[in-house]
Design a protein around this motif. Structure first.
Motif, PDB file in Angstrom:
ATOM      1  N   ARG A 123       0.822  -1.205   0.000  1.00 16.00           N
ATOM      2  CA  ARG A 123       0.000   0.000   0.000  1.00 16.00           C
ATOM      3  C   ARG A 123       0.860   1.261   0.000  1.00 16.00           C
ATOM      4  O   ARG A 123       0.516   2.248  -0.658  1.00 16.00           O
ATOM      5  CB  ARG A 123      -0.933  -0.030   1.208  1.00 16.00           C
ATOM      6  N   VAL A 132       2.016   2.116  -3.491  1.00 13.05           N
ATOM      7  CA  VAL A 132       0.945   2.746  -4.266  1.00 13.05           C
ATOM      8  C   VAL A 132       0.785   4.200  -3.862  1.00 13.05           C
ATOM      9  O   VAL A 132       0.768   5.108  -4.705  1.00 13.05           O
ATOM     10  CB  VAL A 132      -0.386   1.975  -4.064  1.00 13.05           C
ATOM     11  N   LEU A 133       0.678   4.461  -2.570  1.00  8.75           N
ATOM     12  CA  LEU A 133       0.427   5.815  -2.086  1.00  8.75           C
ATOM     13  C   LEU A 133       1.577   6.765  -2.412  1.00  8.75           C
ATOM     14  O   LEU A 133       1.363   7.965  -2.582  1.00  8.75           O
ATOM     15  CB  LEU A 133       0.180   5.782  -0.577  1.00  8.75           C
ATOM     16  N   GLU A 134       2.792   6.216  -2.507  1.00  8.50           N
ATOM     17  CA  GLU A 134       3.957   7.044  -2.797  1.00  8.50           C
ATOM     18  C   GLU A 134       4.299   7.097  -4.282  1.00  8.50           C
ATOM     19  O   GLU A 134       5.339   7.627  -4.673  1.00  8.50           O
ATOM     20  CB  GLU A 134       5.139   6.550  -1.965  1.00  8.50           C
ATOM     21  N   GLY A 135       3.413   6.535  -5.121  1.00  8.98           N
ATOM     22  CA  GLY A 135       3.535   6.701  -6.565  1.00  8.98           C
ATOM     23  C   GLY A 135       4.533   5.794  -7.252  1.00  8.98           C
ATOM     24  O   GLY A 135       4.963   6.097  -8.377  1.00  8.98           O
ATOM     25  N   LEU A 143      -4.939   8.964  -9.399  1.00  9.57           N
ATOM     26  CA  LEU A 143      -3.950   7.893  -9.241  1.00  9.57           C
ATOM     27  C   LEU A 143      -4.573   6.544  -9.541  1.00  9.57           C
ATOM     28  O   LEU A 143      -3.979   5.707 -10.233  1.00  9.57           O
ATOM     29  CB  LEU A 143      -3.389   7.914  -7.821  1.00  9.57           C
ATOM     30  N   VAL A 144      -5.764   6.312  -9.039  1.00 12.02           N
ATOM     31  CA  VAL A 144      -6.459   5.041  -9.307  1.00 12.02           C
ATOM     32  C   VAL A 144      -6.705   4.887 -10.799  1.00 12.02           C
ATOM     33  O   VAL A 144      -6.465   3.818 -11.380  1.00 12.02           O
ATOM     34  CB  VAL A 144      -7.789   4.979  -8.529  1.00 12.02           C
ATOM     35  N   LEU A 149      -8.537   1.230  -2.575  1.00 11.13           N
ATOM     36  CA  LEU A 149      -8.068   2.262  -3.502  1.00 11.13           C
ATOM     37  C   LEU A 149      -9.008   3.461  -3.520  1.00 11.13           C
ATOM     38  O   LEU A 149      -8.568   4.617  -3.463  1.00 11.13           O
ATOM     39  CB  LEU A 149      -7.937   1.681  -4.912  1.00 11.13           C
ATOM     40  N   LYS A 171      -8.615   5.412  -0.131  1.00 10.94           N
ATOM     41  CA  LYS A 171      -7.348   5.986   0.299  1.00 10.94           C
ATOM     42  C   LYS A 171      -6.574   6.750  -0.774  1.00 10.94           C
ATOM     43  O   LYS A 171      -5.664   7.518  -0.456  1.00 10.94           O
ATOM     44  CB  LYS A 171      -6.447   4.866   0.844  1.00 10.94           C
ATOM     45  N   CYS A 172      -6.899   6.528  -2.035  1.00 10.58           N
ATOM     46  CA  CYS A 172      -6.075   7.104  -3.109  1.00 10.58           C
ATOM     47  C   CYS A 172      -6.833   8.176  -3.881  1.00 10.58           C
ATOM     48  O   CYS A 172      -8.048   8.066  -4.077  1.00 10.58           O
ATOM     49  CB  CYS A 172      -5.650   6.008  -4.093  1.00 10.58           C
TER      50      CYS A 172
END
Length: 236
Positions: free
Chosen positions: A179, A182-185, A219-220, A211, A214-215
């Motif tokens: 996770r 994902v959150l940090e790209g 981004l998703v 997703l 939280k995103c």
């Protein structure tokens, strides 16, 4: 959405065991919003290989079987290639396949491969002017060291993660690591890596729930559709 990693072709690898199972897998992803699926059977040098012609014939059989039941679902062909020294020659000769006739290559490594082995393999593909997509990045312990994913990305690699790896408890260290990437790209593409309708079925629901919660929507959308469209479909 676009699924960039799946084993839906029947009886060509350790994925779908029958046309009935294939239709079940594709019906499930269709219900969850996927409209393009890359079939990516395994390519292991010297093991259970099928020719390009045979794979395309199987793909066409599946397309014909679903055309009325799953309207608007597009199937494209690629392979998940286990890295080996002659990979670039095999790609050039058409013995191993890129993703949908693009320059992108879905490549996996052995789980215990060293950082140096993975980095040099990616560099070899880049030097040959392919775009390496690292399959299920979460499986390689060598890539969990700080800075290593960034180095691969800066070199030109594309990072793929499995939806299933985003499910689970926040307190699970593997889920937490996935996770965070994902959150940090540091994840570009998501795929089901679906193999069957049992232990490895293409159920995205848990991952999509996280997703969406939280995103950022952009981004998703990039990980599930626009990045794959730009990388794999605009080159066709």
């Amino acid at each position: 959405m676009i699924d960039v990693h799946s084993h839906v072709l029947p009886q060509v690898d350790d994925g779908s065991s029958s046309m009935e199972e294939t239709i079940g897998m594709l019906s499930l992803v269709y219900e969850q919003g996927i409209r393009t699926v890359f079939a990516t059977p395994h390519y292991h040098q010297g093991r259970h290989q099928y020719s390009k012609t045979e794979l395309y014939e199987t793909l066409e059989t599946v397309r014909e079987a679903i055309k009325d039941e799953l309207p608007g679902l597009f199937l494209l062909l690629g392979q998940e290639i286990l890295y080996f020294d002659g990979i670039c020659d095999a790609l050039k000769a058409g013995e191993a396949l890129t993703m949908g006739d693009s320059r992108a290559v879905l490549v996996e490594f052995r789980y215990a491969d060293s950082w140096n082995a993975i980095f040099q393999g990616i560099r070899k593909l880049l030097y040959a002017r392919y775009i390496p997509i690292i399959a299920h990045v979460e499986r390689y312990q060598a890539l969990r060291e700080p800075g290593r994913l960034e180095e691969l990305i800066q070199a030109g690699a594309v990072i793929q993660m499995n939806y299933s790896s985003l499910e689970g408890s926040f307190w699970n260290k593997d889920t937490h690591w996935c996770r965070n990437q994902v959150l940090e790209g540091r994840v570009h593409l998501l795929g089901t890596d679906a193999h069957n309708m049992g232990s490895r079925k293409p159920d995205l629901s848990g991952a999509i729930k996280w997703l969406d919660k939280k995103c950022p929507a952009g981004l998703v959308q990039a990980m599930t559709e626009s990045k794959a469209r730009k990388l794999l479909l605009s080159q066709k």
